[in-house]
Design a protein around this motif. Sequence first.
Motif, PDB file in Angstrom:
ATOM      1  N   PRO A 183       0.808  -1.235   0.000  1.00 19.44           N
ATOM      2  CA  PRO A 183       0.000   0.000   0.000  1.00 19.44           C
ATOM      3  C   PRO A 183       0.837   1.278   0.000  1.00 19.44           C
ATOM      4  O   PRO A 183       0.482   2.247  -0.671  1.00 19.44           O
ATOM      5  CB  PRO A 183      -0.829  -0.110   1.282  1.00 19.44           C
ATOM      6  N   ASN A 184       1.965   1.300   0.697  1.00 23.68           N
ATOM      7  CA  ASN A 184       2.795   2.501   0.760  1.00 23.68           C
ATOM      8  C   ASN A 184       3.538   2.777  -0.555  1.00 23.68           C
ATOM      9  O   ASN A 184       4.069   3.861  -0.762  1.00 23.68           O
ATOM     10  CB  ASN A 184       3.794   2.429   1.920  1.00 23.68           C
ATOM     11  N   LEU A 185       3.555   1.801  -1.463  1.00 20.69           N
ATOM     12  CA  LEU A 185       4.246   1.971  -2.738  1.00 20.69           C
ATOM     13  C   LEU A 185       3.283   2.037  -3.931  1.00 20.69           C
ATOM     14  O   LEU A 185       3.706   2.106  -5.079  1.00 20.69           O
ATOM     15  CB  LEU A 185       5.257   0.839  -2.946  1.00 20.69           C
TER      16      LEU A 185
ATOM     17  N   GLY B 149       6.952  16.402  -8.194  1.00 23.01           N
ATOM     18  CA  GLY B 149       7.195  16.302  -6.758  1.00 23.01           C
ATOM     19  C   GLY B 149       8.032  15.104  -6.353  1.00 23.01           C
ATOM     20  O   GLY B 149       8.261  14.875  -5.167  1.00 23.01           O
ATOM     21  N   THR B 150       8.532  14.345  -7.324  1.00 23.31           N
ATOM     22  CA  THR B 150       9.374  13.182  -7.013  1.00 23.31           C
ATOM     23  C   THR B 150      10.692  13.663  -6.412  1.00 23.31           C
ATOM     24  O   THR B 150      11.415  14.450  -7.024  1.00 23.31           O
ATOM     25  CB  THR B 150       9.637  12.344  -8.274  1.00 23.31           C
ATOM     26  N   ALA B 151      10.997  13.171  -5.212  1.00 24.76           N
ATOM     27  CA  ALA B 151      12.214  13.564  -4.517  1.00 24.76           C
ATOM     28  C   ALA B 151      13.338  12.551  -4.725  1.00 24.76           C
ATOM     29  O   ALA B 151      14.517  12.880  -4.575  1.00 24.76           O
ATOM     30  CB  ALA B 151      11.934  13.712  -3.022  1.00 24.76           C
ATOM     31  N   GLN B 152      12.976  11.308  -5.040  1.00 23.76           N
ATOM     32  CA  GLN B 152      13.947  10.233  -5.202  1.00 23.76           C
ATOM     33  C   GLN B 152      13.240   9.071  -5.903  1.00 23.76           C
ATOM     34  O   GLN B 152      12.013   8.949  -5.814  1.00 23.76           O
ATOM     35  CB  GLN B 152      14.447   9.795  -3.817  1.00 23.76           C
ATOM     36  N   LEU B 153      14.016   8.238  -6.570  1.00 26.59           N
ATOM     37  CA  LEU B 153      13.467   7.032  -7.196  1.00 26.59           C
ATOM     38  C   LEU B 153      14.015   5.809  -6.470  1.00 26.59           C
ATOM     39  O   LEU B 153      15.184   5.797  -6.057  1.00 26.59           O
ATOM     40  CB  LEU B 153      13.852   6.964  -8.671  1.00 26.59           C
ATOM     41  N   LEU B 154      13.180   4.810  -6.320  1.00 29.71           N
ATOM     42  CA  LEU B 154      13.568   3.552  -5.688  1.00 29.71           C
ATOM     43  C   LEU B 154      13.368   2.440  -6.701  1.00 29.71           C
ATOM     44  O   LEU B 154      12.250   2.227  -7.174  1.00 29.71           O
ATOM     45  CB  LEU B 154      12.708   3.291  -4.441  1.00 29.71           C
TER      46      LEU B 154
ATOM     47  N   ILE C 272      14.877   8.819   1.031  1.00 29.56           N
ATOM     48  CA  ILE C 272      15.202   7.935   2.155  1.00 29.56           C
ATOM     49  C   ILE C 272      16.694   8.068   2.413  1.00 29.56           C
ATOM     50  O   ILE C 272      17.513   7.765   1.540  1.00 29.56           O
ATOM     51  CB  ILE C 272      14.872   6.465   1.829  1.00 29.56           C
ATOM     52  N   THR C 273      17.051   8.547   3.587  1.00 26.57           N
ATOM     53  CA  THR C 273      18.467   8.651   3.957  1.00 26.57           C
ATOM     54  C   THR C 273      18.784   7.773   5.160  1.00 26.57           C
ATOM     55  O   THR C 273      19.908   7.311   5.311  1.00 26.57           O
ATOM     56  CB  THR C 273      18.851  10.109   4.272  1.00 26.57           C
ATOM     57  N   THR C 274      17.783   7.576   6.000  1.00 23.22           N
ATOM     58  CA  THR C 274      17.946   6.696   7.160  1.00 23.22           C
ATOM     59  C   THR C 274      16.751   5.765   7.257  1.00 23.22           C
ATOM     60  O   THR C 274      15.659   6.084   6.783  1.00 23.22           O
ATOM     61  CB  THR C 274      18.063   7.486   8.482  1.00 23.22           C
TER      62      THR C 274
ATOM     63  N   LEU D 261      11.848  -0.890   1.936  1.00 19.15           N
ATOM     64  CA  LEU D 261      10.516  -0.872   1.320  1.00 19.15           C
ATOM     65  C   LEU D 261       9.469  -0.316   2.275  1.00 19.15           C
ATOM     66  O   LEU D 261       8.562   0.409   1.860  1.00 19.15           O
ATOM     67  CB  LEU D 261      10.123  -2.274   0.857  1.00 19.15           C
ATOM     68  N   SER D 262       9.590  -0.624   3.546  1.00 18.74           N
ATOM     69  CA  SER D 262       8.630  -0.111   4.531  1.00 18.74           C
ATOM     70  C   SER D 262       8.776   1.392   4.746  1.00 18.74           C
ATOM     71  O   SER D 262       7.799   2.073   5.054  1.00 18.74           O
ATOM     72  CB  SER D 262       8.804  -0.843   5.862  1.00 18.74           C
ATOM     73  N   ALA D 263       9.980   1.914   4.578  1.00 20.88           N
ATOM     74  CA  ALA D 263      10.236   3.342   4.806  1.00 20.88           C
ATOM     75  C   ALA D 263       9.805   4.222   3.631  1.00 20.88           C
ATOM     76  O   ALA D 263       9.679   5.429   3.777  1.00 20.88           O
ATOM     77  CB  ALA D 263      11.730   3.559   5.085  1.00 20.88           C
ATOM     78  N   ALA D 264       9.593   3.612   2.472  1.00 26.25           N
ATOM     79  CA  ALA D 264       9.293   4.380   1.255  1.00 26.25           C
ATOM     80  C   ALA D 264       7.816   4.744   1.156  1.00 26.25           C
ATOM     81  O   ALA D 264       6.942   3.987   1.576  1.00 26.25           O
ATOM     82  CB  ALA D 264       9.705   3.570   0.034  1.00 26.25           C
ATOM     83  N   ARG D 265       7.538   5.921   0.558  1.00 23.34           N
ATOM     84  CA  ARG D 265       6.177   6.375   0.261  1.00 23.34           C
ATOM     85  C   ARG D 265       6.158   6.837  -1.186  1.00 23.34           C
ATOM     86  O   ARG D 265       6.837   7.791  -1.557  1.00 23.34           O
ATOM     87  CB  ARG D 265       5.764   7.541   1.171  1.00 23.34           C
ATOM     88  N   ALA D 266       5.406   6.132  -2.022  1.00 28.00           N
ATOM     89  CA  ALA D 266       5.445   6.398  -3.461  1.00 28.00           C
ATOM     90  C   ALA D 266       4.347   7.337  -3.934  1.00 28.00           C
ATOM     91  O   ALA D 266       3.208   7.268  -3.481  1.00 28.00           O
ATOM     92  CB  ALA D 266       5.356   5.083  -4.228  1.00 28.00           C
ATOM     93  N   LEU D 267       4.721   8.190  -4.878  1.00 28.29           N
ATOM     94  CA  LEU D 267       3.779   9.049  -5.602  1.00 28.29           C
ATOM     95  C   LEU D 267       3.305   8.348  -6.874  1.00 28.29           C
ATOM     96  O   LEU D 267       2.229   8.624  -7.385  1.00 28.29           O
ATOM     97  CB  LEU D 267       4.473  10.344  -6.027  1.00 28.29           C
ATOM     98  N   GLY D 268       4.161   7.480  -7.395  1.00 31.46           N
ATOM     99  CA  GLY D 268       3.858   6.786  -8.635  1.00 31.46           C
ATOM    100  C   GLY D 268       4.798   5.628  -8.817  1.00 31.46           C
ATOM    101  O   GLY D 268       5.736   5.430  -8.041  1.00 31.46           O
TER     102      GLY D 268
END
Length: 188
Positions: free
Chosen positions: A23-25, A70-75, A153-155, A170-177
């Motif tokens: 859900p967070n991704l 608004g993408t700050a980083q890609l995973l 995600i830095t920490t 994966l748990s720390a990430a929050r996706a826009l797309g």
Amino acid sequence: MAILGKLLANRRAGERTLAWHRPNLAGDGVFELTSPDFEHESFLTTPHAGKRVGGQDRSPALAWSAPPAGTAQLLLVVEDPDAPMSKPFVHAVALLDPARTELAQGALDGAETVAGVQVLRSGFGRGYMGPSPIKGHGPHRYAFQLFALAEPITTVNGAPVAKAKPPAVLSAARALGRARIDGFYERS
């Protein structure tokens, strides 16, 4: 070894266990992920397979369209949902600068530093691990999943992200797309 593959033929982590379904991704934005090395749902070639099966553990080249505003980083996460385990086997995890629009072959191997690419821990060690499924287990899907993150995600749990295991990242990430391309590999 082929006998082991046949014995485990019905044991697979499954599509629903991929990072794609967390859900967070599951951000609303959709963008496109492609590769000049393989078409979506085609077979990966031997150079992209694991050294154990005669490959070179060379990550395929990837390219993507613009991620959501608004993408700050890609995973980037590469998983095998056909592994005979309860969770998919993680073949690669990397954080990418949002200005990047592509990766060259081998950019995820972790041996060399690539600008705007932070290769993280995978299933074993760090960097891309090519397909090497159990002989006779049937075709395995390799899901190359790219998530546009709202925050970098830095920490993870107070420690540097470089030390975190894939599930914690994966748990720390929050996706826009998100974007995805799948390849297959099989040892008969």
